[in-house]
Design an enzyme around this catalytic site. Structure first.
Site, PDB file in Angstrom:
ATOM      1  N   HIS A  93       0.824  -1.215   0.000  1.00  0.00           N
ATOM      2  CA  HIS A  93       0.000   0.000   0.000  1.00  0.00           C
ATOM      3  C   HIS A  93       0.861   1.269   0.000  1.00  0.00           C
ATOM      4  O   HIS A  93       0.392   2.346   0.362  1.00  0.00           O
ATOM      5  CB  HIS A  93      -0.964   0.013   1.197  1.00  0.00           C
ATOM      6  CG  HIS A  93      -2.093  -0.971   1.057  1.00  0.00           C
ATOM      7  ND1 HIS A  93      -2.902  -1.355   2.102  1.00  0.00           N
ATOM      8  CD2 HIS A  93      -2.557  -1.640  -0.028  1.00  0.00           C
ATOM      9  CE1 HIS A  93      -3.808  -2.230   1.677  1.00  0.00           C
ATOM     10  NE2 HIS A  93      -3.619  -2.420   0.381  1.00  0.00           N
TER      11      HIS A  93
ATOM     12  N   CYS B  85       4.763  13.014  -7.800  1.00  0.00           N
ATOM     13  CA  CYS B  85       4.219  14.132  -8.570  1.00  0.00           C
ATOM     14  C   CYS B  85       2.965  13.704  -9.327  1.00  0.00           C
ATOM     15  O   CYS B  85       2.933  12.642  -9.943  1.00  0.00           O
ATOM     16  CB  CYS B  85       5.270  14.657  -9.544  1.00  0.00           C
ATOM     17  SG  CYS B  85       4.655  16.036 -10.530  1.00  0.00           S
TER      18      CYS B  85
ATOM     19  N   CYS C  54       4.307  14.624 -13.452  1.00  0.00           N
ATOM     20  CA  CYS C  54       5.418  13.920 -14.121  1.00  0.00           C
ATOM     21  C   CYS C  54       5.684  12.555 -13.482  1.00  0.00           C
ATOM     22  O   CYS C  54       6.477  11.773 -14.006  1.00  0.00           O
ATOM     23  CB  CYS C  54       6.684  14.774 -14.158  1.00  0.00           C
ATOM     24  SG  CYS C  54       7.507  14.953 -12.560  1.00  0.00           S
TER      25      CYS C  54
ATOM     26  N   SER D  30      -7.112  -6.853   9.773  1.00  0.00           N
ATOM     27  CA  SER D  30      -8.525  -7.240   9.834  1.00  0.00           C
ATOM     28  C   SER D  30      -8.899  -8.071   8.608  1.00  0.00           C
ATOM     29  O   SER D  30      -9.972  -8.662   8.560  1.00  0.00           O
ATOM     30  CB  SER D  30      -9.420  -5.996   9.920  1.00  0.00           C
ATOM     31  OG  SER D  30      -9.193  -5.177   8.795  1.00  0.00           O
TER      32      SER D  30
HETATM   33  C1  BJW Z   1      -3.674  -6.351  16.724  1.00  0.00           C
HETATM   34  C2  BJW Z   1      -3.148  -5.545  17.704  1.00  0.00           C
HETATM   35  C3  BJW Z   1      -2.004  -6.022  18.314  1.00  0.00           C
HETATM   36  C4  BJW Z   1      -4.854  -4.529  17.004  1.00  0.00           C
HETATM   37  N1  BJW Z   1      -1.480  -7.183  17.927  1.00  0.00           N
HETATM   38  N2  BJW Z   1      -3.160  -7.518  16.370  1.00  0.00           N
HETATM   39  C5  BJW Z   1     -13.300  -7.131  -3.518  1.00  0.00           C
HETATM   40  C6  BJW Z   1     -14.373  -7.186  -2.643  1.00  0.00           C
HETATM   41  C7  BJW Z   1     -14.822  -6.026  -1.988  1.00  0.00           C
HETATM   42  C8  BJW Z   1     -14.208  -4.801  -2.183  1.00  0.00           C
HETATM   43  C9  BJW Z   1     -13.144  -4.744  -3.054  1.00  0.00           C
HETATM   44  C10 BJW Z   1     -12.708  -5.889  -3.696  1.00  0.00           C
HETATM   45  N3  BJW Z   1     -11.634  -5.534  -4.475  1.00  0.00           N
HETATM   46  C11 BJW Z   1     -11.394  -4.214  -4.316  1.00  0.00           C
HETATM   47  C12 BJW Z   1     -12.298  -3.701  -3.454  1.00  0.00           C
HETATM   48  C13 BJW Z   1     -12.366  -2.281  -3.015  1.00  0.00           C
HETATM   49  C14 BJW Z   1     -11.399  -1.937  -1.898  1.00  0.00           C
HETATM   50  C15 BJW Z   1     -11.761  -2.790  -0.683  1.00  0.00           C
HETATM   51  O1  BJW Z   1     -11.124  -3.766  -0.369  1.00  0.00           O
HETATM   52  N4  BJW Z   1     -12.782  -2.386   0.062  1.00  0.00           N
HETATM   53  C16 BJW Z   1     -13.209  -3.144   1.254  1.00  0.00           C
HETATM   54  C17 BJW Z   1     -12.835  -2.342   2.529  1.00  0.00           C
HETATM   55  C18 BJW Z   1     -14.669  -3.410   1.157  1.00  0.00           C
HETATM   56  N5  BJW Z   1     -10.019  -2.150  -2.301  1.00  0.00           N
HETATM   57  C19 BJW Z   1      -9.351  -1.239  -2.994  1.00  0.00           C
HETATM   58  O2  BJW Z   1      -9.890  -0.220  -3.385  1.00  0.00           O
HETATM   59  C20 BJW Z   1      -7.898  -1.538  -3.317  1.00  0.00           C
HETATM   60  N6  BJW Z   1      -7.702  -1.360  -4.701  1.00  0.00           N
HETATM   61  C21 BJW Z   1      -8.136  -2.230  -5.616  1.00  0.00           C
HETATM   62  O3  BJW Z   1      -8.564  -3.328  -5.339  1.00  0.00           O
HETATM   63  O4  BJW Z   1      -8.026  -1.772  -6.883  1.00  0.00           O
HETATM   64  C22 BJW Z   1      -8.546  -2.523  -7.956  1.00  0.00           C
HETATM   65  C23 BJW Z   1      -8.005  -1.858  -9.180  1.00  0.00           C
HETATM   66  C24 BJW Z   1      -7.289  -2.601 -10.068  1.00  0.00           C
HETATM   67  C25 BJW Z   1      -6.760  -1.968 -11.189  1.00  0.00           C
HETATM   68  C26 BJW Z   1      -6.984  -0.617 -11.380  1.00  0.00           C
HETATM   69  C27 BJW Z   1      -7.706   0.131 -10.476  1.00  0.00           C
HETATM   70  C28 BJW Z   1      -8.219  -0.494  -9.356  1.00  0.00           C
HETATM   71  C29 BJW Z   1      -6.964  -0.540  -2.625  1.00  0.00           C
HETATM   72  C30 BJW Z   1      -7.011  -0.617  -1.154  1.00  0.00           C
HETATM   73  C31 BJW Z   1      -6.181   0.511  -0.536  1.00  0.00           C
HETATM   74  C32 BJW Z   1      -6.284   0.552   0.973  1.00  0.00           C
HETATM   75  N7  BJW Z   1      -5.752   1.764   1.461  1.00  0.00           N
HETATM   76  C33 BJW Z   1      -5.639   1.961   2.889  1.00  0.00           C
HETATM   77  C34 BJW Z   1      -5.087   3.384   3.141  1.00  0.00           C
HETATM   78  C35 BJW Z   1      -3.589   3.444   2.802  1.00  0.00           C
HETATM   79  C36 BJW Z   1      -3.033   4.783   2.952  1.00  0.00           C
HETATM   80  C37 BJW Z   1      -3.094   5.339   4.339  1.00  0.00           C
HETATM   81  O5  BJW Z   1      -2.654   4.714   5.323  1.00  0.00           O
HETATM   82  O6  BJW Z   1      -3.591   6.444   4.452  1.00  0.00           O
HETATM   83  O7  BJW Z   1      -4.762   0.977   3.451  1.00  0.00           O
HETATM   84  S1  BJW Z   1      -7.158   1.696   3.777  1.00  0.00           S
HETATM   85  C38 BJW Z   1      -6.424   0.933   5.182  1.00  0.00           C
HETATM   86  O8  BJW Z   1      -6.852  -0.444   5.282  1.00  0.00           O
HETATM   87  C39 BJW Z   1      -4.919   0.890   4.884  1.00  0.00           C
HETATM   88  C40 BJW Z   1      -4.546  -0.467   5.389  1.00  0.00           C
HETATM   89  O9  BJW Z   1      -3.324  -0.894   4.809  1.00  0.00           O
HETATM   90  C41 BJW Z   1      -5.732  -1.305   5.015  1.00  0.00           C
HETATM   91  C42 BJW Z   1      -5.856  -2.577   5.801  1.00  0.00           C
HETATM   92  O10 BJW Z   1      -6.071  -2.333   7.156  1.00  0.00           O
HETATM   93  P1  BJW Z   1      -5.416  -3.265   8.249  1.00  0.00           P
HETATM   94  O11 BJW Z   1      -3.953  -3.150   8.197  1.00  0.00           O
HETATM   95  O12 BJW Z   1      -5.987  -4.612   8.160  1.00  0.00           O
HETATM   96  O13 BJW Z   1      -5.861  -2.514   9.595  1.00  0.00           O
HETATM   97  P2  BJW Z   1      -7.240  -2.644  10.410  1.00  0.00           P
HETATM   98  O14 BJW Z   1      -7.328  -1.453  11.283  1.00  0.00           O
HETATM   99  O15 BJW Z   1      -8.374  -2.915   9.531  1.00  0.00           O
HETATM  100  O16 BJW Z   1      -7.020  -3.937  11.302  1.00  0.00           O
HETATM  101  C43 BJW Z   1      -6.115  -3.962  12.397  1.00  0.00           C
HETATM  102  C44 BJW Z   1      -6.099  -5.378  12.941  1.00  0.00           C
HETATM  103  O17 BJW Z   1      -5.115  -5.455  13.927  1.00  0.00           O
HETATM  104  C45 BJW Z   1      -7.427  -5.819  13.599  1.00  0.00           C
HETATM  105  O18 BJW Z   1      -7.758  -7.134  13.160  1.00  0.00           O
HETATM  106  C46 BJW Z   1      -7.100  -5.842  15.096  1.00  0.00           C
HETATM  107  O19 BJW Z   1      -7.815  -6.834  15.806  1.00  0.00           O
HETATM  108  C47 BJW Z   1      -5.624  -6.135  15.060  1.00  0.00           C
HETATM  109  N8  BJW Z   1      -4.848  -5.661  16.193  1.00  0.00           N
HETATM  110  N9  BJW Z   1      -3.983  -4.405  17.799  1.00  0.00           N
HETATM  111  C48 BJW Z   1      -2.132  -7.909  16.923  1.00  0.00           C
HETATM  112  N10 BJW Z   1      -1.433  -5.301  19.307  1.00  0.00           N
HETATM  113 ZN    ZN Z   2       6.668  16.709 -11.392  1.00  0.00          ZN
END
Ligand code: BJW
Ligand code: ZN
Length: 240
Positions: free
Chosen positions: A119, A127, A130, A189
């Site tokens: 990610h 940019c 460019c 998650s």
């Molecule tokens: C602990 C703990 C401790 C706590 N020890 N554990 C298929 C089905 C449905 C939807 C889609 C699909 N395909 C695509 C989609 C759409 C979308 C999507 O998935 N939506 C769903 C949410 C419904 N996906 C996208 O849009 C992706 N792109 C894509 O598929 O493009 C297709 C395409 C192809 C070609 C051309 C054009 C398009 C992109 C996804 C980008 C995600 N971006 C973010 C933001 C990044 C930038 C930023 O940080 O600002 O990424 S969103 C956010 O979620 C971030 C994370 O990397 C990501 C995942 O979250 P993560 O890491 O799992 O965190 P949490 O908070 O959810 O979970 C934390 C966990 O830790 C929990 O389980 C806790 O219990 C645990 N925990 N403390 C151990 N101490």
């Molecule tokens: Zn530039």
């Protein structure tokens, strides 16, 4: 714990997938769940290309604030245990791949050398015209929105909803997961696609799946071992 530890000791190819949970113990809020970022802020207003096109200043102020939070914390025992495991595996000529969804750079700061950042990274600026990329690790940017030397606006080098993942990095991540003997899924998650599909893909190709999380996730039911607790405590124990 013992079964998972034995499986890890036997494996010659280990892949690890991490999410925001591994950085929680460093003091970085996760996205979902109690205290999660998306409980306070709306993803569609901040983490989509449409939001950036509408209001780049707002999006940049939010990222600038998050950069300052991340700059003020340290990698924790979980990050360090993974860096240590990489060194151990390499000294035994075994394969180790760390795949992270996190943009915080804490794995690198903990000493991990090869990290597939599917990610992107919050310290990368790209940019909008460019496409030139640069790294800026200052906690607060001198100017928001920042500008490229070509004069156009830069954007954070992260992957927003609706955007594709960096193709080469994503290909390497999929390959490492499906070719692994064991996939360790830590602190995610597992709801954001396409990354959420990696555990099932690895499992269907015969990998042992081990989950480390404080809560149940969609990965839990299909995991061979599901270890319930904080990554900072469980990972050092698992690799001991
Ligand atoms: C602990 C703990 C401790 C706590 N020890 N554990 C298929 C089905 C449905 C939807 C889609 C699909 N395909 C695509 C989609 C759409 C979308 C999507 O998935 N939506 C769903 C949410 C419904 N996906 C996208 O849009 C992706 N792109 C894509 O598929 O493009 C297709 C395409 C192809 C070609 C051309 C054009 C398009 C992109 C996804 C980008 C995600 N971006 C973010 C933001 C990044 C930038 C930023 O940080 O600002 O990424 S969103 C956010 O979620 C971030 C994370 O990397 C990501 C995942 O979250 P993560 O890491 O799992 O965190 P949490 O908070 O959810 O979970 C934390 C966990 O830790 C929990 O389980 C806790 O219990 C645990 N925990 N403390 C151990 N101490
Ligand atoms: Zn530039």
């Amino acid at each position: 714990m013992d079964g998972a530890r034995d499986a890890l000791r036997r494996a010659s190819r280990i892949a690890v997938l991490t999410g925001a949970g591994i950085s929680a113990e460093s003091g970085i809020p996760t996205f979902r769940g109690p205290g999660g970022i998306w409980r306070t802020y709306k993803a569609e207003n901040l983490a989509t290309p449409e939001a950036f096109a509408r209001n780049p200043e707002l999006v940049w102020e939010w990222y600038d604030w998050r950069r300052s939070v991340i700059a003020g914390v340290e990698p924790n025992a979980g990050h360090k245990a993974l860096a240590e495991l990489e060194r151990k595996m390499e000294s035994k000529a075994r394969e180790f791949t760390l795949i992270t969804q996190n943009v915080d750079g804490l794995h690198t700061r903990a000493g991990s050398r090869k990290v597939l950042k599917v990610h992107g990274e919050i310290w990368t600026l790209r940019c909008t015209e460019c496409g030139r990329e640069r790294e800026d690790t200052s906690p607060r940017l001198k100017q928001v929105p920042p500008l490229c030397e070509c004069g156009a606006m830069e954007r954070p080098g992260v992957v927003w909803f609706g955007e594709g993942l960096p193709p080469k990095v994503w290909m390497c991540a999929q390959k490492a997961a499906i070719e692994s003997d064991i996939l360790l899924v830590v602190g995610t998650s597992a709801v954001v696609h396409p990354v959420a599909g990696l555990a099932a893909a690895a499992k269907s190709r015969g990998a042992v799946v081990v989950e480390v999380n404080v809560a149940e996730t969609p990965v839990t039911a299909g995991a061979d071992y599901s270890l319930r607790g904080p990554a900072g405590a469980l990972l050092p124990e698992l690799f001991a």
